[in-house]
Design a protein around this motif. Structure first.
Motif, PDB file in Angstrom:
ATOM      1  N   LEU A 126       0.828  -1.201   0.000  1.00  0.00           N
ATOM      2  CA  LEU A 126       0.000   0.000   0.000  1.00  0.00           C
ATOM      3  C   LEU A 126       0.867   1.258   0.000  1.00  0.00           C
ATOM      4  CD1 LEU A 126      -2.830   1.232   0.110  1.00  0.00           C
ATOM      5  CD2 LEU A 126      -2.722   1.089   2.616  1.00  0.00           C
ATOM      6  N   GLU A 127       1.959   1.241   0.765  1.00  0.00           N
ATOM      7  CA  GLU A 127       2.857   2.398   0.783  1.00  0.00           C
ATOM      8  C   GLU A 127       3.467   2.643  -0.596  1.00  0.00           C
ATOM      9  OE1 GLU A 127       3.314   4.659   3.180  1.00  0.00           O
ATOM     10  OE2 GLU A 127       1.719   3.562   4.236  1.00  0.00           O
ATOM     11  N   ARG A 128       3.779   1.583  -1.326  1.00  0.00           N
ATOM     12  CA  ARG A 128       4.314   1.751  -2.680  1.00  0.00           C
ATOM     13  C   ARG A 128       3.284   2.412  -3.588  1.00  0.00           C
ATOM     14  NH1 ARG A 128       6.927  -3.345  -5.421  1.00  0.00           N
ATOM     15  NH2 ARG A 128       7.175  -1.740  -7.036  1.00  0.00           N
ATOM     16  N   LEU A 129       2.033   1.994  -3.441  1.00  0.00           N
ATOM     17  CA  LEU A 129       0.976   2.573  -4.270  1.00  0.00           C
ATOM     18  C   LEU A 129       0.731   4.037  -3.896  1.00  0.00           C
ATOM     19  CD1 LEU A 129      -1.459  -0.470  -4.292  1.00  0.00           C
ATOM     20  CD2 LEU A 129      -0.018   0.310  -6.181  1.00  0.00           C
ATOM     21  N   LYS A 130       0.843   4.354  -2.603  1.00  0.00           N
ATOM     22  CA  LYS A 130       0.730   5.751  -2.176  1.00  0.00           C
ATOM     23  C   LYS A 130       1.852   6.576  -2.807  1.00  0.00           C
ATOM     24  CE  LYS A 130      -1.170   4.761   2.443  1.00  0.00           C
ATOM     25  NZ  LYS A 130      -0.888   4.877   3.897  1.00  0.00           N
ATOM     26  N   ALA A 131       3.062   6.025  -2.777  1.00  0.00           N
ATOM     27  CA  ALA A 131       4.206   6.741  -3.336  1.00  0.00           C
ATOM     28  C   ALA A 131       4.033   6.992  -4.834  1.00  0.00           C
ATOM     29  CB  ALA A 131       5.499   5.963  -3.076  1.00  0.00           C
ATOM     30  N   LEU A 132       3.344   6.093  -5.512  1.00  0.00           N
ATOM     31  CA  LEU A 132       3.066   6.274  -6.944  1.00  0.00           C
ATOM     32  C   LEU A 132       1.961   7.295  -7.183  1.00  0.00           C
ATOM     33  CD1 LEU A 132       3.164   2.558  -8.190  1.00  0.00           C
ATOM     34  CD2 LEU A 132       4.854   4.342  -8.656  1.00  0.00           C
ATOM     35  N   GLY A 133       1.229   7.644  -6.130  1.00  0.00           N
ATOM     36  CA  GLY A 133       0.162   8.635  -6.260  1.00  0.00           C
ATOM     37  C   GLY A 133      -1.113   8.109  -6.875  1.00  0.00           C
ATOM     38  N   VAL A 134      -1.341   6.784  -6.774  1.00  0.00           N
ATOM     39  CA  VAL A 134      -2.503   6.206  -7.452  1.00  0.00           C
ATOM     40  C   VAL A 134      -3.619   5.793  -6.484  1.00  0.00           C
ATOM     41  CG1 VAL A 134      -1.191   5.446  -9.464  1.00  0.00           C
ATOM     42  CG2 VAL A 134      -1.408   3.923  -7.476  1.00  0.00           C
ATOM     43  N   GLY A 167      -5.608  -2.803   7.048  1.00  0.00           N
ATOM     44  CA  GLY A 167      -4.649  -2.200   6.139  1.00  0.00           C
ATOM     45  C   GLY A 167      -4.429  -2.909   4.829  1.00  0.00           C
ATOM     46  N   THR A 168      -5.339  -3.797   4.460  1.00  0.00           N
ATOM     47  CA  THR A 168      -5.192  -4.470   3.168  1.00  0.00           C
ATOM     48  C   THR A 168      -6.557  -4.944   2.694  1.00  0.00           C
ATOM     49  OG1 THR A 168      -3.945  -6.159   1.947  1.00  0.00           O
ATOM     50  CG2 THR A 168      -4.792  -6.780   4.117  1.00  0.00           C
ATOM     51  N   SER A 169      -6.566  -5.547   1.533  1.00  0.00           N
ATOM     52  CA  SER A 169      -7.768  -6.127   0.944  1.00  0.00           C
ATOM     53  C   SER A 169      -7.366  -7.417   0.248  1.00  0.00           C
ATOM     54  CB  SER A 169      -8.384  -5.180  -0.087  1.00  0.00           C
ATOM     55  OG  SER A 169      -7.470  -4.988  -1.174  1.00  0.00           O
ATOM     56  N   TYR A 170      -8.362  -8.158  -0.198  1.00  0.00           N
ATOM     57  CA  TYR A 170      -8.105  -9.363  -0.988  1.00  0.00           C
ATOM     58  C   TYR A 170      -7.202  -9.042  -2.179  1.00  0.00           C
ATOM     59  CZ  TYR A 170      -9.137 -12.733  -4.722  1.00  0.00           C
ATOM     60  OH  TYR A 170      -9.029 -13.614  -5.759  1.00  0.00           O
ATOM     61  N   HIS A 171      -7.439  -7.905  -2.828  1.00  0.00           N
ATOM     62  CA  HIS A 171      -6.725  -7.580  -4.065  1.00  0.00           C
ATOM     63  C   HIS A 171      -5.231  -7.402  -3.818  1.00  0.00           C
ATOM     64  CE1 HIS A 171     -10.687  -7.172  -5.697  1.00  0.00           C
ATOM     65  NE2 HIS A 171     -10.970  -6.168  -4.902  1.00  0.00           N
ATOM     66  N   ILE A 172      -4.869  -6.637  -2.807  1.00  0.00           N
ATOM     67  CA  ILE A 172      -3.453  -6.439  -2.497  1.00  0.00           C
ATOM     68  C   ILE A 172      -2.819  -7.756  -2.066  1.00  0.00           C
ATOM     69  CG2 ILE A 172      -1.904  -5.489  -0.734  1.00  0.00           C
ATOM     70  CD1 ILE A 172      -3.318  -2.861  -0.977  1.00  0.00           C
ATOM     71  N   ALA A 173      -3.488  -8.467  -1.155  1.00  0.00           N
ATOM     72  CA  ALA A 173      -2.908  -9.687  -0.590  1.00  0.00           C
ATOM     73  C   ALA A 173      -2.699 -10.760  -1.650  1.00  0.00           C
ATOM     74  CB  ALA A 173      -3.794 -10.208   0.538  1.00  0.00           C
ATOM     75  N   MET A 214     -12.389  -9.920 -11.754  1.00  0.00           N
ATOM     76  CA  MET A 214     -11.362  -9.245 -10.961  1.00  0.00           C
ATOM     77  C   MET A 214      -9.987  -9.294 -11.625  1.00  0.00           C
ATOM     78  SD  MET A 214     -12.885  -8.005  -8.431  1.00  0.00           S
ATOM     79  CE  MET A 214     -14.492  -8.148  -7.639  1.00  0.00           C
ATOM     80  N   THR A 215      -9.818 -10.131 -12.626  1.00  0.00           N
ATOM     81  CA  THR A 215      -8.503 -10.330 -13.225  1.00  0.00           C
ATOM     82  C   THR A 215      -7.895  -9.048 -13.783  1.00  0.00           C
ATOM     83  OG1 THR A 215      -9.125 -12.609 -13.711  1.00  0.00           O
ATOM     84  CG2 THR A 215      -7.182 -11.748 -14.833  1.00  0.00           C
ATOM     85  N   PRO A 216      -8.636  -8.206 -14.533  1.00  0.00           N
ATOM     86  CA  PRO A 216      -8.016  -6.971 -15.027  1.00  0.00           C
ATOM     87  C   PRO A 216      -7.492  -6.068 -13.913  1.00  0.00           C
ATOM     88  CG  PRO A 216     -10.024  -7.429 -16.244  1.00  0.00           C
ATOM     89  CD  PRO A 216      -9.993  -8.392 -15.098  1.00  0.00           C
ATOM     90  N   LEU A 265      -3.639  -4.919 -13.409  1.00  0.00           N
ATOM     91  CA  LEU A 265      -3.257  -3.520 -13.204  1.00  0.00           C
ATOM     92  C   LEU A 265      -2.319  -3.385 -12.005  1.00  0.00           C
ATOM     93  CD1 LEU A 265      -3.383  -0.464 -13.583  1.00  0.00           C
ATOM     94  CD2 LEU A 265      -5.606  -0.472 -12.388  1.00  0.00           C
ATOM     95  N   LEU A 266      -2.645  -4.029 -10.898  1.00  0.00           N
ATOM     96  CA  LEU A 266      -1.778  -3.970  -9.722  1.00  0.00           C
ATOM     97  C   LEU A 266      -0.415  -4.603 -10.021  1.00  0.00           C
ATOM     98  CD1 LEU A 266      -4.337  -4.830  -6.898  1.00  0.00           C
ATOM     99  CD2 LEU A 266      -3.248  -2.619  -7.320  1.00  0.00           C
ATOM    100  N   GLN A 267      -0.414  -5.702 -10.754  1.00  0.00           N
ATOM    101  CA  GLN A 267       0.861  -6.331 -11.136  1.00  0.00           C
ATOM    102  C   GLN A 267       1.698  -5.377 -11.981  1.00  0.00           C
ATOM    103  OE1 GLN A 267      -0.951  -9.652 -13.031  1.00  0.00           O
ATOM    104  NE2 GLN A 267      -1.417 -10.679 -11.097  1.00  0.00           N
ATOM    105  N   THR A 268       1.040  -4.645 -12.866  1.00  0.00           N
ATOM    106  CA  THR A 268       1.749  -3.693 -13.724  1.00  0.00           C
ATOM    107  C   THR A 268       2.318  -2.548 -12.896  1.00  0.00           C
ATOM    108  OG1 THR A 268       0.280  -4.238 -15.577  1.00  0.00           O
ATOM    109  CG2 THR A 268       1.530  -2.189 -15.744  1.00  0.00           C
ATOM    110  N   LEU A 269       1.528  -2.008 -11.992  1.00  0.00           N
ATOM    111  CA  LEU A 269       1.972  -0.901 -11.152  1.00  0.00           C
ATOM    112  C   LEU A 269       3.147  -1.310 -10.266  1.00  0.00           C
ATOM    113  CD1 LEU A 269      -1.504   0.458 -10.011  1.00  0.00           C
ATOM    114  CD2 LEU A 269       0.104   1.676 -11.498  1.00  0.00           C
TER     115      LEU A 269
END
Length: 278
Positions: free
Chosen positions: A86-94, A190-196, A218-220, A224-228
């Protein structure tokens, strides 16, 4: 990468025959490929998930004829890992904080140009930094949402170029737009199924995700998370769902079709596996 797949139940109740079909499908794929089979407990819901359910799941799967690598990964023991994602995604601003209630979300959707009944794609007007700081300081509840608009801006042409391989169907476009701005975490969780799931699939070297058709949509988002996060995208296989005599999906609340009740009533593993045939 060697063939590695997994079965990842949530220990919120007993496994039913639909779960058994999914577990057996993944296990057999690993056997046929002479690959690895991983068992993972998706127990980030620390209120509903119980260790007693986990033990019954293990007993059921052993009885059905499955075996797996040890140790079994329990997601509830790795919240720090998911927090770093989650911190990485915050740092990316998304990602952004969303303080809105469900009623306020529905009102925003109704006012948006895409119309009533669509998914949430962010607030009509962004919250000011001062207001956000004040609400955080006040202790207001919030969710962290993934902004598709910011992802699109960050990735540029890569956003529209995202693809994944669906086994038996070939390359598929990974378009997360129909899902809108999904929740990735909450203030108190601090997480969800998607992140985990995205984190753990990469960590455990999952090359093939084999799961029910109900999770295909949910695959797309996961691509997207894998790409980010610069993570590999597995091959996906979404299998059919077993249905009851009324044509409905099996549910944990239907105790008569749990593996525990079936084995206690004298049904054999062969008898259960026979129900997996089309």
């Amino acid at each position: 990468m060697s063939f590695t797949t997994r079965f990842a139940p949530s220990p919120t109740g007993h496994l039913h025959i639909g779960h058994a079909f999914s577990a057996w499908t993944a296990f057999q794929a690993a056997v046929e490929a002479e690959g690895r089979f991983v068992l993972r407990m998706e127990d980030i819901d620390t209120v509903r998930c119980k260790r007693e359910y986990e033990q019954v799941i293990l007993d059921d799967l052993i009885w059905l004829g499955l075996d797996w690598e040890e140790p079994v990964r329990r997601q509830s023991e790795h919240f720090e890992d998911y927090g770093r994602v989650l911190e990485r995604l915050k740092a990316l601003g998304v990602v952004y904080r969303c303080f809105k209630t469900r009623r306020e979300i529905m009102a925003d959707i109704a006012r948006a140009p895409h119309g009533v009944g669509e998914v949430y794609r962010g607030p009509v007007a962004p919250m000011s930094g001062d207001e956000e700081s004040n609400r955080v300081e006040a202790g207001d509840a919030f969710a962290w949402r993934l902004s598709l608009a910011r992802c699109r801006d960050l990735l540029g042409p890569r956003f529209a170029a995202m693809r994944y391989l669906e086994e038996g169907q070939g390359e598929q476009i990974a378009d997360p737009d129909p899902l809108g701005d999904v929740i990735l975490a909450r203030k108190d969780v601090g997480t969800s199924y998607h992140i985990a799931v995205v984190h753990d699939d990469a960590l455990q070297g999952i090359s093939h995700v084999i799961r029910g058709e109900d999770l295909r949509e949910m695959t797309p988002l996961h691509v997207l998370l894998q790409t980010l996060l610069d993570l590999p995208t597995p091959v996906y296989r979404h299998h059919r769902l077993l249905l009851d005599e009324n044509g409905e999906r099996f549910a944990k609340r239907n105790r008569s079709v749990t593996l525990k009740s079936m084995r206690e009533s004298g049904v054999t593993p062969d008898g259960v596996r026979a129900k997996f045939n089309p």
